[in-house]
Design a protein around this motif. Structure first.
Motif, PDB file in Angstrom:
ATOM      1  N   ARG A  16       0.818  -1.223   0.000  1.00 39.85           N
ATOM      2  CA  ARG A  16       0.000   0.000   0.000  1.00 39.85           C
ATOM      3  C   ARG A  16       0.850   1.271   0.000  1.00 39.85           C
ATOM      4  O   ARG A  16       0.333   2.356  -0.194  1.00 39.85           O
ATOM      5  N   GLY A  17       2.134   1.127   0.248  1.00 42.50           N
ATOM      6  CA  GLY A  17       2.999   2.308   0.218  1.00 42.50           C
ATOM      7  C   GLY A  17       3.421   2.773   1.596  1.00 42.50           C
ATOM      8  O   GLY A  17       3.921   3.884   1.761  1.00 42.50           O
ATOM      9  N   ASP A  18       3.227   1.923   2.609  1.00 42.98           N
ATOM     10  CA  ASP A  18       3.602   2.320   3.966  1.00 42.98           C
ATOM     11  C   ASP A  18       5.014   1.868   4.353  1.00 42.98           C
ATOM     12  O   ASP A  18       5.412   2.015   5.505  1.00 42.98           O
ATOM     13  N   GLY A  19       5.746   1.316   3.400  1.00 47.80           N
ATOM     14  CA  GLY A  19       7.122   0.892   3.706  1.00 47.80           C
ATOM     15  C   GLY A  19       7.948   2.082   4.181  1.00 47.80           C
ATOM     16  O   GLY A  19       7.703   3.211   3.755  1.00 47.80           O
ATOM     17  N   ILE A  20       8.928   1.795   5.043  1.00 47.89           N
ATOM     18  CA  ILE A  20       9.647   2.889   5.704  1.00 47.89           C
ATOM     19  C   ILE A  20      10.380   3.786   4.701  1.00 47.89           C
ATOM     20  O   ILE A  20      10.561   4.979   4.947  1.00 47.89           O
TER      21      ILE A  20
END
Lengths: 258, 333
Positions: free
Chosen positions: B292-296
């Motif tokens: 979803r694009g929440d990677g650090i």
């Protein structure tokens, strides 16, 4: 092994280290573009330039370590000398800036280093001659690459022209150092081991002037800064940061192999 | 995997309905060619859904190569020896080359590289989740080569026989270079694992952080992977996610043992009956959160690519203008 014939020669050692430092520092600068270049084709081209330069640095450091005769290796020389001990020209440590400045730096320096390598390829020192000969062909490509890009940028658009000119202004003051003869190297010039820097100056100036005229960029009127420069270990502020990054692991964890 | 389907379940179902609605005679002939193991070439007939699936997969693979330069580029200027620096630069260069090569393969399907890059920059296109993890210590460079390239090869070797000709041929070359990267990565890990206590700790820390994300690269488990059947029928995909994941684990565990490092999975054990390693539960919530694009590193990665592209706009414009002027003067002459 030090024998009578190849007794470590302090002047030659210092000179070879300077050539190695030039290649390493410029290679490190160029490698900063990887993943961030203006086009993917230029990521690839910058990798090529960096690989050539760091490869050349490695060969010169290996020879320097041999001349030094203290059991050091190439990495010891690259990673365990401080900024004031580095003998690279101040031009190569200048920051990348935009791609126009990077390409200008590469052109101004490579035109010099190719002439230097052609001289070294005729050196009476066989090792130096062999390394230099190998590097000449690589530097020919670097010169073609950088001069072609200066044409594209400066003749393509007004903005390109303006940025190339800016790059020239940022860098010009550092070009004079390349042609300064070094007192400690006199014996090397005399013996035909290395070319005399001042002997390269006219040809270099002529070629630069011709290219600047071709690409419609006015020459810079900037003068050399009053500094003793690389020979005295007087660098710009940029080199310390570059080395802090380059040497970090070797300094934090000395004596290990990686 | 670089090519794992990262669409949501709803999007996949919608795409599949569209595909089914469009079946005609050409499609039957097309499927017969696939079943006969023939390669499909750019000018051949292909169903729209096949084209669409391939564009998505190849573009995602290309984006992954390009974004993948960033976590490695993070260590280029700090590589601890000249030799390691040269190896790392050459690896990143290969990745840029793979990216270019794959964008070209995608272009044979009627899309432009510029459009695909635009989609990446706008966050509309996916790339492998693995590159949204940070490279924190030098051993990460080894772990990326060993595990990430290792997982990529496991997935991509079957793709050398994938049904679309240009993609299959691209994969042959990519796999050769990645096998080389994988060996170099492992060799780096070995140097660290056999080094000082501090180096060994770096190696173990890298393995701890990269192990699970590497397993996630193969994508969701088969029971959640609704599109697999269609892609398998088209021979775009030749093994399921779980099959490939198992193959990777079975190959990698002995390598970890040889390094003297511990894989961070207390449930991992050899299953004599299955002839495979059993492994613990993968945290799929983490996987989907990274998708979803929440990677650090997610925002950093895209911002870095957008910045490179925007800052380089004047360079590309000047080069194009210069080429046009050259052509003009050639025509006049």
């Amino acid at each position: 092994m030090a024998t009578k014939e190849n007794t470590p020669n302090a002047a030659l050692l210092d000179y070879v280290l300077g050539v190695a430092d030039d290649s390493l520092v410029l290679g490190q600068r160029v490698s900063e573009w990887l993943g961030h270049a203006p086009a993917m084709e230029l990521d690839i081209a910058c990798s090529n330039l960096a690989l050539d330069l760091i490869g050349q640095a490695q060969l010169y450091y290996e020879y320097a370590a041999e001349l030094d005769g203290q059991g050091k290796d190439a990495d010891d020389l690259a990673y365990h000398r401080d900024a004031h001990e580095f003998r690279n020209h101040l031009l190569v440590e200048q920051t990348n800036g935009d791609f126009g400045k990077t390409v200008m730096r590469h052109y101004l320096f490579t035109l010099f280093s190719k002439m230097r390598a052609e001289g070294l390829a005729k050196s009476s020192d066989e090792k130096v001659a062999a390394i230099a000969l190998k590097s000449v062909r690589e530097l020919e490509y670097h010169l073609r690459f950088s001069s072609d890009w200066l044409r594209r940028l400066a003749l393509g658009t007004d903005e390109g022209n303006r940025r190339v000119k800016e790059g020239l202004e940022d860098l010009w003051a550092f070009t004079f150092e390349m042609f300064k003869d070094v007192e400690a190297e006199e014996s090397l010039y005399e013996a035909g081991v290395v070319p005399r820097p001042s002997s390269l100056k006219d040809a270099w100036n002529e070629q630069v002037a011709a290219l600047l005229e071709e690409i419609a960029v006015a020459p810079s009127a900037r003068k050399a800064a009053p500094t003793k420069g690389r020979v005295a270990g007087h660098h710009t502020e940029h080199l310390g940061h570059l080395l802090a990054e380059l040497q970090f692991l070797q300094r934090a964890y000395p004596g290990l192999s990686w | 995997m670089y090519t794992t389907d990262l669409r949501t379940k709803e999007q996949k179902q919608k795409d599949q309905r569209e595909a089914i609605a469009q079946v005609g005679e050409d499609d039957i002939a097309f499927q017969a060619r696939i079943d006969d193991d023939q390669f499909i070439e750019p000018k051949d007939y292909m169903p729209e859904a096949y084209r669409k699936t391939l564009i998505r997969q190849i573009a995602q693979h290309a984006h992954s190569e390009i974004v993948g330069m960033l976590p490695e580029g993070n260590w280029v200027t700090r590589a601890p020896s000249l030799r390691r620096k040269l190896i790392l630069i050459a690896k990143i260069q290969d990745e840029a080359g793979h990216g270019l090569y794959l964008y070209s393969a995608a272009e044979t399907l009627g899309v432009s590289r510029d459009d695909l890059v635009q989609q990446l920059h706008e966050g509309k296109a996916k790339y492998s989740t693995i590159f949204n993890y940070p490279s924190l210590n030098w051993a990460d460079i080894g772990a990326i080569g060993w595990l990430v390239d290792g997982a990529a090869i496991t997935n991509q070797i079957p793709l050398c026989r994938t049904s679309y000709g240009p993609y299959a041929r691209a994969m042959v070359r990519v796999c050769k270079e990645e096998s080389f990267h994988q060996r170099q990565g492992y060799e780096l890990m070995m140097a660290m694992a056999k080094g000082s206590e501090a180096q060994k700790q770096m190696a173990q820390d890298a393995l701890n952080r990269w192990w699970w994300p590497s397993l996630m690269m193969f994508g969701p488990p088969d029971e959640e992977s609704t599109h697999t059947a269609q892609s398998m029928a088209w021979k775009i995909k030749r093994f399921t996610n779980d099959e490939l994941r198992q193959r990777f684990i079975d190959a990698t565990i002995p390598q970890a043992e040889a390094l003297g490092l511990t894989v961070p999975d207390p449930d991992l054990k050899w299953n004599e009956e299955r002839g495979h390693y059993d492994y613990g539960d993968i945290d799929w919530d983490e996987f989907w959160s990274v998708v979803r694009g929440d990677g650090i590193c997610a925002r950093d990665r895209i911002q870095a690519r957008v910045k490179a592209y925007d800052d380089g706009a004047w360079v590309r414009e000047a080069a194009e203008a210069y080429a046009a002027k050259q052509q003009q003067s050639a025509e006049v002459a």
